[in-house]
Design an enzyme around this catalytic site. Structure first.
Site, PDB file in Angstrom:
ATOM      1  CG  HIS A  44     -47.654  -9.000 -18.075  1.00  0.00           C
ATOM      2  ND1 HIS A  44     -47.198  -9.599 -19.209  1.00  0.00           N
ATOM      3  CD2 HIS A  44     -47.219  -9.779 -17.051  1.00  0.00           C
ATOM      4  CE1 HIS A  44     -46.524 -10.698 -18.910  1.00  0.00           C
ATOM      5  NE2 HIS A  44     -46.523 -10.829 -17.591  1.00  0.00           N
TER       6      HIS A  44
ATOM      7  CG  ASP B 128     -47.384  -8.692 -22.611  1.00  0.00           C
ATOM      8  OD1 ASP B 128     -47.379  -7.709 -21.827  1.00  0.00           O
ATOM      9  OD2 ASP B 128     -47.262  -9.864 -22.220  1.00  0.00           O
TER      10      ASP B 128
ATOM     11  CB  SER C 285     -43.575 -12.254 -17.234  1.00  0.00           C
ATOM     12  OG  SER C 285     -44.629 -13.182 -17.167  1.00  0.00           O
TER      13      SER C 285
END
Length: 570
Positions: free
Chosen positions: A296, A329, A412
């Site tokens: 993402h 992911d 992230s």
């Protein structure tokens, strides 16, 4: 007794002077004195008649009547005439005292030449050791201090420059006595301030140089003191106690030691593409420039976006996407032409225990090289993230490591490392106070101590596949689950979807004996409470791994063994 008028000349004494302080003997009147110094330029008056026996030497001054000297011979217009001084003759100067011979004349014994300043009398008096009075102060002075004023010629005797005139005793020329130069009524000498004695001006230069040096020294000392006070404060300023600086590094297993080891291998990613942009974190996998991050993070770049990588030292480089997978992911990007890469060491997430210390590194809110620490709060925490598309294709299923190390939007893709600076997870999601679970792109509330990381064992396998093939494989059991089932466990759907059978014929589930409507309650003995949890448990394994599933069918429990199949995503 009347005071003599100005210009009156006292007669010479014939005897010795009385002692100091005794009354003086009466003296006979003396003829008028002449001007001291050079004679006036006007023609001299005729000699008064009836002065028998008086002879004048050639060039000698003529006597003047008392009280008329200033009127008959005025001085120059620009300069006042010198005051008249009566000529005094020291007793015994004209005639020798009893028992002593007269002063020899020019034909006598050799004598020292007269002083050109003090006059002939000064030389004589200096030889006698007598004192000579100084004009204007009323007191005697030694012969060396005699003022340079020659006495005027006496009316009854020879002038100071008449060597051929005989003295009163007839023994050679008479010499003027020192007392004939004394004028008790004269004013102090005129002519301005007295010049300083020679040599005094020469002593001023060392004094001035010394004063200048002292001033420079004082200025330098004052400047040093001022600089010290400005930098360290005044003497009376309050100084708080402080410990001395510690030398040496930190222990390798401390947070500082871990950060020092891991930071050089952590990067910050800036992604831009279309109408979207974002910031995330990644870390170096190898010397070829491969960097692992979350899917993402790079997703906004799409197929024509731009990815910029900034290293911990400040260097930047462009990067391209090597491969990415939404189900896990995870994504891999690569930089080229960058030297000195520092890959991080990968650990083993299966060895992690709850309570182990961990350190999270990333760029929360684009604050690069941020280090936070915590512990492993839980293991095998099933979470799902994504799902913005609505069809479930972007949903990721993670059997995550839970940590209380602060993780915020921007963290992230960053590494979660253990006490030896080895990567044990990839920070991927947080649970915010105002929402459910989700990645830090969707929940901006910040950390509340619930952070989740993809175990490195799973991420390593996916990264290798993305680097080698550009795509990742997913383990499957070949069945369709009823995601809306509200009971405990994961229920196999009883109806087909999109024309597909709930149990794929010839698939891993069909081979293990799984039927439609069965409820899977355990995987390798671990309870399963929903369809999401079952997917997470299966995704945590590799294709080909063998699992033992516990089923509920018709109220009875049974176990089956199956070998995981594989599916790939491009």
């Amino acid at each position: 007794m009347a005071t003599p008028a100005q210009g009156t000349v006292l007669p010479p004494q014939t005897g010795a002077l009385p002692p100091y302080g005794a009354p003086a003997a009466p003296q006979p009147a003396m003829p008028a004195a002449a001007y001291p110094g050079p004679p006036p330029q006007s023609p001299p008056p005729a000699a008064p008649p009836g002065a028998p026996g008086e002879e004048r030497a050639p060039g000698a001054e003529q006597p003047h009547p008392a009280g008329a000297a200033d009127t008959a011979h005025p001085g120059p217009a620009t300069e006042p005439a010198a005051p008249h001084r009566p000529g005094l003759q020291k007793p015994g100067a004209a005639q020798p005292a009893p028992g002593r011979s007269a002063v020899p004349g020019p034909t006598g014994s050799q004598s020292a030449p007269p002083d050109p300043v003090a006059g002939p009398d000064a030389a004589q008096e200096g030889a006698d050791g007598a004192f000579v009075p100084h004009p204007g102060d009323g007191g005697p002075r030694p012969a060396s201090a005699t003022a340079p004023y020659p006495a005027g010629p006496q009316s009854g005797g020879p002038g100071p420059g008449d060597p051929g005139t005989a003295s009163a005793s007839g023994h050679g020329p008479a010499r003027q006595g020192a007392w004939q130069q004394y004028d008790p009524w004269s004013a102090p000498l005129q002519g301005g301030p007295v010049a300083p004695p020679p040599g005094r001006r020469g002593r001023r230069a060392p004094l001035v140089a010394g004063a200048v040096g002292l001033a420079l020294l004082a200025g330098g000392v004052g400047g040093c003191i001022g600089a010290y006070v400005e930098r360290y404060g005044g003497i009376s300023d309050i100084k708080l106690p402080q410990s001395a600086a510690e030398e040496g590094g930190r222990k390798p297993d401390s947070v500082a030691g871990i950060a020092q080891t891991a930071l050089p291998g952590v990067v910050t990613l800036h992604v831009r593409g279309g109408a979207e942009q974002g910031t995330g974190t990644g870390f170096v996998l190898d010397h070829q420039g491969h960097i692992l991050t979350n899917n993402h993070v790079v997703e906004p770049a799409g197929s024509g976006g731009e990815i910029s990588v900034t290293f911990s030292g400040g260097q930047t480089a462009k990067a391209k996407v090597v491969g990415r997978d939404g189900g896990y992911d995870l994504a891999v990007v690569q930089v080229e032409g960058v030297a000195g890469l520092r890959p991080l060491t990968l650990g083993n997430s299966d060895s992690v225990r709850v309570g182990d210390p961990v350190v999270a590194i990333g760029a929360p809110f684009d604050l690069a090289n941020t280090v936070t620490s915590g512990i492993i709060s839980a293991k095998q925490r099933p979470i799902t993230a994504g799902g913005k598309k609505g069809d479930g294709s972007d949903v990721s299923y993670v059997d995550a490591l839970q940590t209380d190390a602060p993780i915020n939007p921007g963290n992230s893709g960053g590494p979660l490392v253990d006490a030896k600076a080895r990567v044990i997870g990839i920070n991927s999601a947080i649970r915010a106070a105002d929402s459910g679970s989700g990645l830090d792109g969707g929940a901006q509330g910040g950390s509340i101590g619930l952070g989740f990381a993809i175990p490195i064992n799973q991420a390593k396998r996916v990264a290798e596949e993305l680097i080698n093939t550009g795509r990742a494989t997913h383990p499957v059991i070949g069945v369709t689950l009823e995601m809306e089932y509200a009971g405990d466990g994961a229920r196999v759907s009883e109806r087909s979807k999109d024309g597909k059978e709930p149990v794929l014929p010839g698939g891993p589930g069909a081979k293990a004996g799984i039927r439609a409507g069965d409820v899977i309650t355990k995987v390798d003995g671990a309870p399963v409470h929903s369809g999401e949890e079952l997917i997470v448990k299966i995704r945590s394994h590799r294709p080909g791994d063998t699992l033992v599933l516990t089923l509920q069918r018709g109220g009875k429990e049974r176990s089956v063994r199956l070998s995981l199949g594989s599916s790939s995503t491009g």
